[in-house]
Design a protein around this motif. Structure first.
Motif, PDB file in Angstrom:
ATOM      1  N   LEU A   1     -21.757 -45.926   3.988  1.00  0.00           N
ATOM      2  CA  LEU A   1     -20.640 -45.057   3.622  1.00  0.00           C
ATOM      3  C   LEU A   1     -19.779 -45.675   2.524  1.00  0.00           C
ATOM      4  O   LEU A   1     -19.259 -44.959   1.658  1.00  0.00           O
ATOM      5  N   ALA A   2     -19.632 -46.990   2.527  1.00  0.00           N
ATOM      6  CA  ALA A   2     -18.822 -47.665   1.510  1.00  0.00           C
ATOM      7  C   ALA A   2     -19.433 -47.540   0.115  1.00  0.00           C
ATOM      8  O   ALA A   2     -18.713 -47.593  -0.884  1.00  0.00           O
ATOM      9  N   HIS A   3     -20.761 -47.374   0.047  1.00  0.00           N
ATOM     10  CA  HIS A   3     -21.446 -47.297  -1.238  1.00  0.00           C
ATOM     11  C   HIS A   3     -21.903 -45.881  -1.602  1.00  0.00           C
ATOM     12  O   HIS A   3     -22.485 -45.680  -2.666  1.00  0.00           O
ATOM     13  N   ALA A   4     -21.656 -44.930  -0.743  1.00  0.00           N
ATOM     14  CA  ALA A   4     -22.137 -43.560  -0.960  1.00  0.00           C
ATOM     15  C   ALA A   4     -21.029 -42.664  -1.509  1.00  0.00           C
ATOM     16  O   ALA A   4     -19.850 -43.003  -1.446  1.00  0.00           O
ATOM     17  N   GLU A   5     -21.457 -41.534  -2.021  1.00  0.00           N
ATOM     18  CA  GLU A   5     -20.498 -40.522  -2.452  1.00  0.00           C
ATOM     19  C   GLU A   5     -20.869 -39.194  -1.793  1.00  0.00           C
ATOM     20  O   GLU A   5     -22.024 -38.980  -1.411  1.00  0.00           O
ATOM     21  N   PRO A   6     -19.883 -38.313  -1.641  1.00  0.00           N
ATOM     22  CA  PRO A   6     -20.189 -37.018  -1.028  1.00  0.00           C
ATOM     23  C   PRO A   6     -21.317 -36.313  -1.775  1.00  0.00           C
ATOM     24  O   PRO A   6     -21.374 -36.328  -3.015  1.00  0.00           O
ATOM     25  N   PHE A   7     -22.208 -35.710  -1.014  1.00  0.00           N
ATOM     26  CA  PHE A   7     -23.360 -35.024  -1.595  1.00  0.00           C
ATOM     27  C   PHE A   7     -22.945 -34.013  -2.651  1.00  0.00           C
ATOM     28  O   PHE A   7     -23.559 -33.948  -3.720  1.00  0.00           O
ATOM     29  N   THR A   8     -21.928 -33.201  -2.382  1.00  0.00           N
ATOM     30  CA  THR A   8     -21.562 -32.149  -3.341  1.00  0.00           C
ATOM     31  C   THR A   8     -21.148 -32.743  -4.680  1.00  0.00           C
ATOM     32  O   THR A   8     -21.460 -32.174  -5.728  1.00  0.00           O
ATOM     33  N   ASP A   9     -20.455 -33.890  -4.663  1.00  0.00           N
ATOM     34  CA  ASP A   9     -20.079 -34.546  -5.922  1.00  0.00           C
ATOM     35  C   ASP A   9     -21.316 -35.069  -6.645  1.00  0.00           C
ATOM     36  O   ASP A   9     -21.459 -34.894  -7.855  1.00  0.00           O
ATOM     37  N   TRP A  10     -22.201 -35.722  -5.889  1.00  0.00           N
ATOM     38  CA  TRP A  10     -23.417 -36.277  -6.473  1.00  0.00           C
ATOM     39  C   TRP A  10     -24.303 -35.160  -7.018  1.00  0.00           C
ATOM     40  O   TRP A  10     -24.830 -35.252  -8.123  1.00  0.00           O
TER      41      TRP A  10
END
Length: 173
Positions: free
Chosen positions: A158-167
């Motif tokens: 989670l610390a390295h991920a971004e929300p799917f919709t943004d990606w």
């Protein structure tokens, strides 16, 4: 003593949250094969696609439970990932599931060697087992003593991920 807990029983009994880490580029041999073939043929998504899972998600999220996942991936996307993200994730979001992308295209993977898993309420872990061709072989419910390690994996993801919709807005098809 053999535990009677299964992935299914953990889904039935969790109280707050179910988290999934996905690490593979291709799950096409593990389910939804008909839908994947339709996608590859350029057909439209069937109206009832993933309806049972979406209904289950609506039930769970309607009870105030959170279902969310992080997918570790690199671009360019495989055909299967375009299908999973474009059809699966977008459809499942209508049931309340949350998705995050940990894109390791231009960054080191902070979770090398970590298996796919489900983590329930930060206390129960089911490690997903796949063969070398991505065929699902089953889920192994781990001893409670393993949960803390998987909580750490979740936090790292989670610390390295971004929300799917943004990606997806930047990299989707």
């Amino acid at each position: 003593m053999v535990s009677s807990r299964t992935l299914g029983s953990l889904f039935e009994s969790f109280e707050r949250e179910a988290f999934r880490l996905e690490t593979l580029d291709d799950y096409s041999r593990s389910g939804n094969t008909d839908a994947y073939e339709l996608y590859r043929a350029g057909e439209p998504q069937p109206a009832g696609y993933n309806a049972e899972w979406v209904a289950e998600l609506r039930s769970l999220t309607g009870q105030g439970k959170r279902v969310y996942r992080v997918h570790v991936l690199a671009r360019p996307l495989t055909d299967y990932l375009r299908f999973e993200l474009g059809w699966g994730y977008r459809k499942n979001m209508t049931g309340g599931e949350e998705f995050f992308i940990l894109d390791v295209t231009d960054a080191p993977n902070p979770l090398v060697g970590v298996p796919d898993f489900w983590l329930f309420d930060s206390t129960d872990t089911a490690a997903m087992e796949y063969d070398e061709h991505g065929v699902f072989r089953g889920a192994k419910v781990l001893p409670a003593s393993e949960a803390e390690r998987f909580v750490g994996f979740r936090q790292t993801a989670l610390a390295h991920a971004e929300p799917f919709t943004d990606w997806w807005a930047k990299h989707g098809e």
